[in-house]
Design an enzyme around this catalytic site. Structure first.
Site, mmCIF file in Angstrom:
data_model
loop_
_atom_site.group_PDB
_atom_site.id
_atom_site.type_symbol
_atom_site.label_atom_id
_atom_site.label_comp_id
_atom_site.label_asym_id
_atom_site.label_seq_id
_atom_site.Cartn_x
_atom_site.Cartn_y
_atom_site.Cartn_z
ATOM 1 N N LYS A 16 35.720 45.664 40.792
ATOM 2 C CA LYS A 16 34.325 45.750 40.764
ATOM 3 C C LYS A 16 33.452 45.036 41.544
ATOM 4 O O LYS A 16 32.374 45.754 42.186
ATOM 5 C CB LYS A 16 33.629 45.448 39.503
ATOM 6 C CG LYS A 16 34.365 46.422 38.101
ATOM 7 C CD LYS A 16 33.698 46.196 36.770
ATOM 8 C CE LYS A 16 33.943 44.790 36.342
ATOM 9 N NZ LYS A 16 35.605 44.575 36.054
ATOM 10 N N GLN A 222 33.980 43.012 32.816
ATOM 11 C CA GLN A 222 35.356 43.440 32.122
ATOM 12 C C GLN A 222 35.394 44.900 32.505
ATOM 13 O O GLN A 222 35.047 45.503 33.239
ATOM 14 C CB GLN A 222 35.042 43.110 30.684
ATOM 15 C CG GLN A 222 35.275 41.380 30.413
ATOM 16 C CD GLN A 222 33.819 40.775 30.492
ATOM 17 O OE1 GLN A 222 32.782 41.330 30.034
ATOM 18 N NE2 GLN A 222 33.698 39.917 31.036
HETATM 19 P P1 IMP Z 1 36.867 36.536 26.089
HETATM 20 O O1 IMP Z 1 35.728 37.388 26.797
HETATM 21 O O2 IMP Z 1 37.113 35.226 27.098
HETATM 22 O O3 IMP Z 1 36.381 36.093 24.661
HETATM 23 O O4 IMP Z 1 38.242 36.908 26.090
HETATM 24 C C1 IMP Z 1 38.537 38.245 25.396
HETATM 25 C C2 IMP Z 1 39.665 39.114 26.198
HETATM 26 O O5 IMP Z 1 39.210 39.579 27.230
HETATM 27 C C3 IMP Z 1 40.884 38.525 26.825
HETATM 28 O O6 IMP Z 1 41.981 39.220 26.694
HETATM 29 C C4 IMP Z 1 40.466 38.204 28.089
HETATM 30 O O7 IMP Z 1 41.492 37.928 28.946
HETATM 31 C C5 IMP Z 1 39.466 39.277 28.461
HETATM 32 N N1 IMP Z 1 38.696 39.050 29.597
HETATM 33 C C6 IMP Z 1 37.297 38.428 29.513
HETATM 34 N N2 IMP Z 1 36.846 38.586 30.752
HETATM 35 C C7 IMP Z 1 37.713 39.359 31.657
HETATM 36 C C8 IMP Z 1 37.550 39.795 33.035
HETATM 37 O O8 IMP Z 1 36.656 39.529 33.672
HETATM 38 N N3 IMP Z 1 38.612 40.287 33.406
HETATM 39 C C9 IMP Z 1 39.727 40.585 32.540
HETATM 40 N N4 IMP Z 1 39.996 40.393 31.430
HETATM 41 C C10 IMP Z 1 39.050 39.636 30.736
#
Ligand code: IMP
Length: 426
Positions: A16, A222
Site C-alpha cells: 500500500k 493492514q
Molecule cells: P496487532 O495489530 O499488533 O495487534 O497484531 C494483530 C495481527 O495483525 C497480527 O497477526 C499481526 O501480525 C497483524 N498485523 C498488524 N499490523 C500489520 C501490518 O501492517 N501488516 C501485516 N500484518 C499486520
C-alpha cells in the site's frame, strides 16, 4: 470532490505504501485513519529504503498535507522520531497534522501486549507487540488517553493514574511490573509539549479541504482479512481497517468517498498466527519468500507465503466496495513455473465456499486452477503491453475471478516500476 481510499485486500503488507506514495503526487491531503505503529510502510525512493509506521506514506512527496486521524492509536515517541526524520530529509514536517482525538499508546500497553503473547504460547495471535490491542481496549472501555490530553499536565496525571490502576491486576496476573506513573506522566507531558504544534481538529481540516475541492487520499493500514469484524477472528488486529473505517477514523461521511482502490500482491502473505488456506510450506514457500524478500517491515519476521487466494480477495472487494485493484509484486512470480490460483474453498462435505466463512477456515481445502507462468524479467516493463502474454492473462483472470478491474500493476519496488492503467483522481 475526488476522495480516494487505498486499502489492503489481503492480510496486510500488500504494498500500500508504494501505491499511496505514487497517488500522493496528485493529493493535497493524505490521511491515516486507523491502526498505529503495527503498520510499516516500506518505500523505495531513488534506491533508498524508507519505512514509515505512523506518518502517512504520502509524506515523502513534498507537497501533501499529512493527517493522522482520530481512528489511530499513536505511540508519541515513534511519531516524533518520524517527524524528525522528515526534518532531516528536508520534507517539511509542518505538513503533519495529528488529531486531538487519536488515542495514545502507553508503555504498559506494549508491556501487556508482549506478556499476553508470551503467555498464550502456541495460541498466540502473533501481534506486532506495539500495544495496539490494549490501547484500543482502553478506547472502547472509555478510559483511554487521547492526544489532546497530553498537553494538559493536570488531567494527564489523573487519567494516566486511573488507567494504570485499571490495568494493575492484569499486569500482576501476567507477572509484569507495574510502571512508575510519575515517570510516564513526565515523559508523556514532554512528548505533548513537542507535539503541540502538530495537534489539531483534523476532521475540520478535512471538511475544509473537501469543500475547497482538494484531492484527499485516505491511506488504510493492514488488510481486509485482519479487520476486527470481517477478518480471521481472533487472529486479527483491533481496528476497522476497511474503507468504511475511514469514515469514522478520519471523520468524513461515506458519501464523500469517490473511489476505493484495493491493493493485492500477485500472491499471498501473512505474518503472525491464524488460518491461511493457500499457504505453501517447505521449499515452495521458501522460494516465494526469498524471491519476494518477504520479511516484516515492522518486526522483521519471515512472512508466511502462498498462492493468490481469490475467495479472500473477492470478499475484500465486496466488503470494501472496491472500485478497482492494484496488483503488486507481479515480477516475483517470474521463473516459478506454473502459477496456481485458488478459485474457491471446499468443505469436507463438498460444500463450496466462494468467500471465507466466519469460522473454520482452517478446515477448508483450497481448490486451485493452474495457469502457465513466465520466465521473463518484468522489472523493466513500462506499459501493460510490455508484459508477457501469460502475465497479462494472469491479471485478466484475477479480474474475472475477483470481480474487479485492475487499475495498476507493480513490477518492482521503485516508484518508476509501475504500470498504470488509469489515473486515480481522474
Ligand atoms: P496487532 O495489530 O499488533 O495487534 O497484531 C494483530 C495481527 O495483525 C497480527 O497477526 C499481526 O501480525 C497483524 N498485523 C498488524 N499490523 C500489520 C501490518 O501492517 N501488516 C501485516 N500484518 C499486520
Amino acid at each position: 470532490m475526488p476522495v480516494v481510499c487505498v486499502v489492503g485486500a489481503q492480510w496486510g503488507d500488500e504494498g500500500k505504501g508504494k501505491v499511496v506514495d505514487l497517488y500522493a503526487q496528485y493529493a493535497d491531503v493524505v490521511v491515516r485513519y486507523g491502526g498505529g505503529a503495527n503498520a510499516g510502510h516500506t518505500l523505495v525512493v531513488g534506491g533508498e529504503k524508507v519505512v514509515l509506521h505512523l506518518v502517512p506514506s504520502g509524506a515523502l512527496q513534498p507537497r501533501a498535507q499529512c493527517v493522522i486521524g482520530q481512528g489511530t492509536v499513536l505511540d508519541p515517541k515513534v511519531l516524533l522520531d518520524e517527524i524528525d526524520e522528515l526534518e532531516r530529509r528536508d520534507l517539511a514536517p509542518e505538513r503533519v497534522f495529528v488529531s486531538d482525538r487519536a488515542h495514545v499508546v502507553l508503555p504498559h500497553h506494549k508491556l501487556i501486549d508482549g506478556l499476553r503473547e508470551a503467555d498464550a504460547g502456541a495460541g498466540a495471535i502473533g501481534t506486532t507487540k506495539r500495544g495496539i490491542g490494549p490501547c484500543y481496549e482502553d478506547k472502547v472501555a472509555r478510559r483511554g488517553i487521547r492526544i489532546g490530553d497530553l498537553v494538559d499536565a493536570k488531567t494527564l496525571g489523573e487519567r494516566v493514574r486511573a488507567n494504570i490502576e485499571a490495568w494493575r491486576p492484569v499486569i500482576a496476573a501476567l507477572g509484569g511490573e507495574v510502571p512508575d506513573v510519575d515517570a510516564i506522566v513526565q515523559l508523556y507531558a514532554e512528548y505533548g509539549g513537542r507535539l503541540r504544534p502538530f495537534i489539531t481538529d483534523t476532521a475540520k481540516l478535512l471538511w475544509d479541504a473537501m469543500k475547497d475541492g482538494k484531492n484527499v487520499l485516505l491511506e488504510g493500514a493492514q488488510g481486509a482479512m485482519l479487520d476486527v469484524d470481517h477478518g480471521t477472528y481472533p487472529y486479527v488486529t483491533s481496528s476497522t481497517v476497511l474503507a468504511g473505517g475511514a469514515c469514522a477514523g478520519a471523520g468524513l461521511g461515506p458519501t464523500a468517498i469517490d473511489r476505493v482502490v484495493g491493493i493485492t500482491k500477485a500472491y499471498t502473505t501473512r505474518v503472525g498466527g491464524g488460518p491461511f488456506p493457500t499457504e505453501l510450506h517447505g521449499e515452495d514457500g521458501e522460494r516465494l519468500r526469498k524471491a519476494g524478500n518477504e520479511f516484516g517491515a515492522t518486526t522483521g519476521r519471515p512472512r508466511r507465503c502462498g498462492w493468490l487466494d481469490i475467495p479472500a480477495l473477492r470478499f475484500a472487494v465486496q466488503i470494501n466496495g472496491m472500485s478497482e485493484l492494484a496488483v503488486t509484486k507481479l515480477d516475483i512470480l517470474a521463473g516459478l513455473g506454473d502459477i496456481s490460483i485458488c478459485t474457491h474453498y471446499e468443505g469436507r462435505d463438498g460444500t463450496r465456499y466462494d468467500t471465507p466463512p466466519y469460522d473454520g477456515l482452517e478446515d477448508l481445502t483450497p481448490v486451485y486452477e493452474k495457469l502457465p507462468g513466465w520466465t521473463e524479467d518484468l522489472t523493466k516493463c513500462e506499459t501493460i503491453d510490455d508484459l508477457p502474454d501469460n502475465a497479462r492473462s494472469y491479471i485478466r483472470r484475477i479480474e474475472e475471478l475477483a470481480d474487479a478491474k485492475v487499475g495498476m500493476v507493480s513490477v518492482g519496488a521503485d516508484r518508476t516500476q509501475t504500470l498504470r492503467l488509469r489515473d486515480p483522481f481522474g
